[in-house]
Enzyme design. Structure first.
Site, mmCIF file in Angstrom:
data_model
loop_
_atom_site.group_PDB
_atom_site.id
_atom_site.type_symbol
_atom_site.label_atom_id
_atom_site.label_comp_id
_atom_site.label_asym_id
_atom_site.label_seq_id
_atom_site.Cartn_x
_atom_site.Cartn_y
_atom_site.Cartn_z
ATOM 1 N N GLY A 22 2.265 -8.227 3.134
ATOM 2 C CA GLY A 22 1.888 -6.834 2.992
ATOM 3 C C GLY A 22 3.043 -5.934 3.350
ATOM 4 O O GLY A 22 4.171 -6.386 3.575
ATOM 5 N N ASP A 136 -7.582 1.499 7.801
ATOM 6 C CA ASP A 136 -7.273 0.927 6.487
ATOM 7 C C ASP A 136 -8.357 -0.066 6.070
ATOM 8 O O ASP A 136 -8.064 -1.203 5.689
ATOM 9 C CB ASP A 136 -5.907 0.250 6.508
ATOM 10 C CG ASP A 136 -5.345 0.009 5.108
ATOM 11 O OD1 ASP A 136 -5.769 0.721 4.171
ATOM 12 O OD2 ASP A 136 -4.487 -0.876 4.951
#
Length: 688
Positions: A22, A136
């Site tokens: 990520g 998130d």
């Protein structure tokens, strides 16, 4: 800062395999020898990891997260640093993340979606109770044990950008950026306001919608999505049953624009979700209602194809915030209405992720199988990416000739074009990503000896459709480039756009200056036998040379080295990537201010002189290409290599990936294989 690799010892942990990558780091499955158990170990990488402030903040937040005790939040076992590289060790879940599950299996039945999101709401309530806001929440940050069964169990993970109340210090994200993902970002977060439990609840409402429909509530570019969260009507599910009406009421409250109109906390959200579970018809899947206003884009069950990110995250977030903040006033003072603007945005195709052939926002690989003097065309293989590895290759029959990838109809998706030249007549077959196959025939001027190889696709007239660029090699004349402009399901007759004093003028197309329009780079040898690169820009039906660069050494000879085009650094402009013929290095050439910048080395491999010499003629590499296989906006280097160490073809083909982090390519990692036996003696090339 060097990222550790599989097989290394990192602290007391042995890194076994990569689970995911990520924007903030790499997640490994690792072995904890002290407790003899498998754990998930996330290494924080990039510029943030080099910041002392960030590392201090990270350790403080990891300690806060370790206080969490929830059956639906991944447990934290350890956190520390190794040689200045921060890491966090968490519970390992043998299952799937929710986004992968939705992509592979489609939307969940309503009852299953409600149960799963109720578990996530419980996890959020537990986190908020100890002062931790996730910031998130999205399907890829949800892990599921036993997915698709009555025992499925959901866990919230990746609190790496979470913020704990009462912990002083800077937010652990780059200055000017927004932590989070636009498709799940609440209206107030898109305006730059801090994350709250209410914004987490809004994101969970978006996850609920994704579970029910297979895609996000709002779709389009990042700016369009941010505006839709603020202005577009809240999406609704189709149907008039009492259950659907009740479910729409829950969605409407969870996705309310004003935080004051949402659920007061995650527990209240969970109660409503659990209340609907027994009312949900078994195995019934919900469908979205048609759009009801500007900025709303509702599609079928397939996950949305997101626009390829053209900027680094911090820059993109800053620019998008500025656009969101100022666009409302701009729309009011313009002559045109917001509705007209939204309609235009819907008509404009989103730019595709490089190499995406399946429409899931991950770059894939297309492999062409050939055989010398074969009586008929062989096969074309589509190798899909899941973002973490390649799935099973899909094999279909090939057309005659040589394939190219390009956007022939202007819809933002990659189509496959086949060229087959015979006796100065060019047969064209186009297999579009959407729609029916079509064909065309082009007459070629015999004086230029145009063949079907060394062609390229580039949008040279700026109409959104790729045009056909053909290379001519007359025996006693200058080399030439001819262009056949794209038309509706066809091409205009080829006309000469360029004559070159370079021999072997091989075209490569891309948007090298980042202005949204294509240029060509040609390579060849000048009269002094020096290899050259030359940048050509289209101007009024011709190609004009605007920059040149001399190449040094046989290792980067365009006839020997692999030359590829793609946006490897995510800056919105394409680069030219040269995979050194000796196998020692990968170089990247950029264009800046109409000039070739000095090449940069993006990867190096230690090889002996003998190994390097062997690689020039027999490297074991069948083909190379660029594809954004992890969907992060930077093109990655993909290599098709014979599995045997001696380069023999008996054992099949491996697909290796060198992921780009925007500044370098990582070491080759195995992502998949092509089971070619008993046909491994055939030719296999990656189509670009």
């Amino acid at each position: 800062m060097r990222v550790p690799t599989v097989g290394e010892q990192f602290g007391r942990y042995r890194l076994d395999r990569v689970l995911g990558r990520g924007g903030m780091g790499v997640v490994f499955a690792a072995t904890d020898p002290r407790l003899q158990r498998t754990v998930a170990l996330k290494v924080i990488t990039g510029a943030l990891a080099s910041s002392p402030e960030f590392r201090q903040r990270f350790q403080a937040e990891a300690a806060a997260l370790a206080r969490l005790d929830s059956p639906h939040v991944i447990a934290i076992h350890d956190h520390d640093e190794v040689d200045g590289t921060p890491y966090i060790v968490t519970q390992y879940i043998d299952g799937s993340d929710l986004w992968t599950w939705l992509r592979e299996h489609g939307p969940l039945p309503a009852r299953s979606a409600l149960q799963l999101c109720a578990q996530l709401a419980r996890g959020l309530a537990d986190a908020h109770r100890v002062g931790v806001v996730h910031r998130d929440v999205k399907p890829s940050n949800v892990l599921i044990r036993d997915p698709g069964t009555p025992d499925q169990h959901a866990y919230l993970c990746d609190f790496g950008i979470a913020r704990a109340d009462g912990v002083d210090g800077p937010v652990p994200t780059a200055a000017g950026s927004v932590a989070g993902t636009w498709s799940y970002l609440s209206p107030e977060r898109a305006e730059g306001l801090p994350a709250t439990p209410s914004s987490d609840g809004y994101a969970l409402g978006c996850v609920l919608w994704a579970c029910l429909t297979g895609h996000e509530p709002y779709q389009g570019t990042d700016v369009q999505v941010a505006l839709a969260h603020q202005q577009a009507p809240i999406p609704r599910l189709a149907g008039d049953s009492a259950f659907t009406a009740a479910l729409n009421a829950v969605i409407a409250r969870a996705l309310a624009k004003d935080p004051a109109d949402r659920y007061p906390d995650a527990t209240a959200f969970r109660v409503d979700l659990e209340r609907l579970v027994p009312l949900a018809p078994p195995d019934t899947r919900e469908a979205p209602a048609p759009p009801t206003g500007p900025g709303t884009s509702v599609r079928g069950a397939a996950p949305v194809v997101r626009r390829r990110s053209r900027w680094p995250l911090a820059v993109a977030a800053t620019v998008a915030l500025a656009l969101v903040a100022g666009l409302t006033a701009w729309l009011v003072t313009r002559d045109r209405t917001p509705t007209a603007e939204a309609e235009d945005a819907e008509k404009a195709p989103a730019a595709a992720v490089q190499g995406d052939l399946t429409g899931d926002a991950y770059g894939d690989v297309l492999i062409h199988q050939t055989r010398f003097e074969a009586l008929s065309p062989l096969s074309i293989w589509t190798v899909p990416s899941t973002g973490l590895q390649f799935g099973s290759p899909r094999r279909v029959g090939a057309e005659a000739g040589r394939p190219l990838l390009g956007d022939l109809d202007g819809d933002g998706r990659s189509d496959v074009l086949w060229l087959d030249e015979d006796d100065d007549r060019l047969s064209v077959v186009v297999v579009p990503a959407r729609g029916e196959r079509w064909t065309a025939e082009l007459d070629l001027d015999p004086a230029f000896d145009i063949k079907d190889y060394n062609a390229a696709l580039a949008d040279l007239d700026d109409d959104g459709r790729d045009d056909l660029v053909l290379y001519g090699d007359p025996s006693d004349e200058l080399d030439s480039l001819h262009v056949a402009l794209a038309q509706d399901r066809g091409f205009a007759a080829p006309t000469q756009w360029y004559s070159s004093d370079l021999s072997d003028t091989l075209p490569r197309a891309g948007d090298f200056d980042g202005d949204g329009r294509d240029e060509l780079i040609v390579s060849g040898t000048d009269a002094q036998n020096v290899d050259q690169l030359r940048l050509l820009r289209p101007e009024d039906g011709r190609l004009v040379a605007v920059a040149e660069k001399a190449l040094g050494g046989a290792a980067v000879d365009p006839l020997l080295a692999g030359w590829l085009v793609g946006d490897v650094d995510g800056d919105g402009a394409d680069e030219l990537v040269a995979s050194n013929a000796t196998g020692r290095a990968v170089f990247v050439y950029e264009i800046a201010d109409d000039a070739f910048a000095p090449r940069t080395r993006w990867h190096a491999t230690r090889l002996s002189v003998d190994e390097a010499r062997k690689n020039v003629w027999d490297s074991g590499v069948a083909g190379e290409g660029l594809s954004d296989v992890d969907g992060d906006g930077t093109a990655d280097l993909v290599q098709l290599r014979y599995t045997a160490n001696d380069g023999s073809k008996d054992d099949g083909l491996n697909l290796l990936v060198q992921l780009s982090d925007g500044a370098a390519f990582g070491d080759p990692q195995p992502w998949g294989a092509l089971a070619c036996a008993p046909e491994c003696d055939d030719g296999f090339t990656i189509v670009d």
